[in-house]
Scaffold this motif. Structure first.
Motif, short mmCIF file in Angstrom:
data_model
loop_
_atom_site.label_atom_id
_atom_site.label_comp_id
_atom_site.label_asym_id
_atom_site.label_seq_id
_atom_site.Cartn_x
_atom_site.Cartn_y
_atom_site.Cartn_z
N LEU A 1 0.88 -0.65 0.13
CA LEU A 1 -0.14 -0.17 0.19
C LEU A 1 1.41 1.25 -0.68
O LEU A 1 0.47 2.56 -1.16
CB LEU A 1 -1.02 0.12 1.25
N ARG B 1 2.27 1.82 -3.70
CA ARG B 1 1.03 2.22 -4.43
C ARG B 1 0.66 4.09 -4.38
O ARG B 1 0.56 4.90 -5.03
CB ARG B 1 -0.20 1.24 -4.26
N LEU B 2 1.34 3.96 -2.88
CA LEU B 2 0.62 5.58 -1.87
C LEU B 2 1.66 6.39 -3.10
O LEU B 2 1.72 7.71 -3.41
CB LEU B 2 0.18 5.94 -1.15
N THR B 3 2.99 6.22 -2.78
CA THR B 3 4.10 6.69 -3.34
C THR B 3 4.16 6.85 -4.53
O THR B 3 4.42 8.58 -5.20
CB THR B 3 5.24 6.77 -2.62
N GLN C 1 2.04 7.60 -6.56
CA GLN C 1 1.22 8.10 -7.07
C GLN C 1 1.12 9.51 -7.26
O GLN C 1 0.26 10.26 -7.07
CB GLN C 1 -0.64 7.60 -6.55
N ALA D 1 1.73 10.39 -3.68
CA ALA D 1 2.19 10.87 -1.78
C ALA D 1 4.04 10.92 -1.46
O ALA D 1 3.99 10.17 -1.30
CB ALA D 1 1.10 9.95 -0.87
N GLU E 1 3.38 10.94 4.63
CA GLU E 1 2.16 10.57 4.00
C GLU E 1 0.98 8.93 3.90
O GLU E 1 0.06 8.71 4.38
CB GLU E 1 1.16 11.56 3.42
N ALA E 2 1.86 8.20 3.12
CA ALA E 2 1.73 6.90 2.71
C ALA E 2 2.37 6.00 3.62
O ALA E 2 1.28 4.74 3.77
CB ALA E 2 2.33 7.02 1.17
N VAL F 1 -1.45 6.41 6.42
CA VAL F 1 -2.15 5.46 5.41
C VAL F 1 -1.36 3.93 5.66
O VAL F 1 -3.07 3.23 6.73
CB VAL F 1 -2.65 6.50 4.19
#
Length: 344
Positions: free
Chosen positions: A65, A68-70, A72, A74, A78-79, A82
């Motif tokens: 996760l 995936r967030l980084t 995108q 983020a 913060e990633a 979450v």
């Protein structure tokens, strides 16, 4: 007698992976994982004796996760916040439209090895240290042939498909990945004692800049102790013919990526070259590699053979070279007939 109580079948514990295996799976370097653990408290839930990190499937789900967030955009902090909020027993569901973490930037890979997915993630992030670490690991663990066929080539093809459908985007991904693949292949040292045989000459046709498949072939031949002369991309026609005359190679492999660079007239010229002293003239087996030599290309010479794939191509080259090496187990009369059949 009272019946014995039914015995409870113990479920095997979930498999926990070491840091190196997790890094290859995710496409990050082990140093990155340790940095995330130190900075963002997103490390494994348990350690083994000796302080070795062991990552459970729940730990890996949190890392996926975060990746995936980084990817995108983020920030890592913060990633990680979450990702830490994801319940271990309820890892994030996979997006059916994106087989690999990374959202819309993910590469379409299909059913591939985990190392391939890790390399793709690292390339899309332009994470050069991770790409370098992953390539070094898969080449050392799998060898150049399996690493090329099952990890490197599928990733390169996925990157090519991505930028072909996205305009000029992702060209930087292909360039970065190609650079580090080339560097990793060049670091593979050939066997210290090559076989006493004429070399195999590898070259791309004039105008052909795609040399990575030939670099993989050169690494694999060197690993097998077969002497190689590698001339790389876009070798001029006159220089190629002169190199054949000067080296007297057992085989010449010509790579053409596209039909525009598959020069059948050049192939016929190379096939007709004879070398050696008068009365003992020889010629090289001509092997044509790459999709450019497909059925749509102009007819190649009769004394030429197509190569398909790295592993099968190596088998053809070995059948040409090894049977003529004095003292080898394959130096039989039947084996010595193989080059003529190859050139038919």
């Amino acid at each position: 007698m009272e019946p014995e109580p039914p015995q409870t079948r113990l479920q095997p514990p979930p498999v926990a992976l070491g840091t190196g295996a997790v890094a290859r799976r995710l496409g990050v370097s082990p140093t990155t994982l340790r940095s995330w653990e130190r900075r963002y408290a997103i490390g494994p839930d348990r350690r083994e004796a000796g302080r070795h990190r062991r990552w459970t499937p729940e730990d890996i789900a949190r890392l996926e996760l975060m990746c995936r967030l980084t990817a995108q955009g983020a920030p890592p902090s913060e990633a990680a916040r979450v990702a830490r909020g994801v319940a271990p027993e309820d890892p994030p569901a996979a997006d059916p439209a994106a087989p690999t973490p990374g959202g819309p930037r993910a590469l379409r890979l299909g059913d591939v090895r985990p190392e391939c997915r890790g390399l793709a993630r690292a390339a899309v992030r332009l994470d050069a240290p991770a790409v370098e670490d992953l390539l070094e690991a898969v080449l050392a663990e799998l060898g150049p042939v399996t690493a090329w066929e099952e990890v490197i080539a599928p990733t390169l093809h996925a990157v090519g498909r991505k930028w072909a459908t996205a305009g000029e985007r992702y060209v930087e991904v292909e360039h970065l990945l190609s650079w580090y693949v080339s560097a990793a292949l060049h670091r593979i040292r050939p066997a210290p004692e090559p076989l006493p045989a004429p070399p195999v000459l590898l070259a791309c046709t004039p105008g052909e800049q795609h040399s990575l498949p030939m670099e993989a072939l050169a690494a694999a031949l060197g690993e097998r102790a077969l002497p190689v002369r590698m001339f790389g991309a876009a070798l001029p026609a006159d220089a190629l013919c002169e190199a054949v005359r000067r080296t007297g190679p057992r085989a010449v492999v010509l790579w053409a990526q596209s039909r525009t660079t598959a020069d059948a007239s050049l192939a016929r010229s190379v096939a007709g070259i004879e070398w050696g002293p008068r009365g003992a003239r020889g010629h090289s087996a001509l092997l044509l590699a790459g999709p450019g030599w497909g059925a749509a290309a102009a007819a190649p010479p009769a004394r030429a053979e197509r190569l398909f794939g790295l592993r099968s191509g190596l088998a053809v080259i070995e059948s040409v070279v090894a049977p003529r090496v004095p003292g080898t187990a394959r130096g039989t009369a039947a084996g010595r007939a193989a080059p003529a059949a190859c050139g038919s």
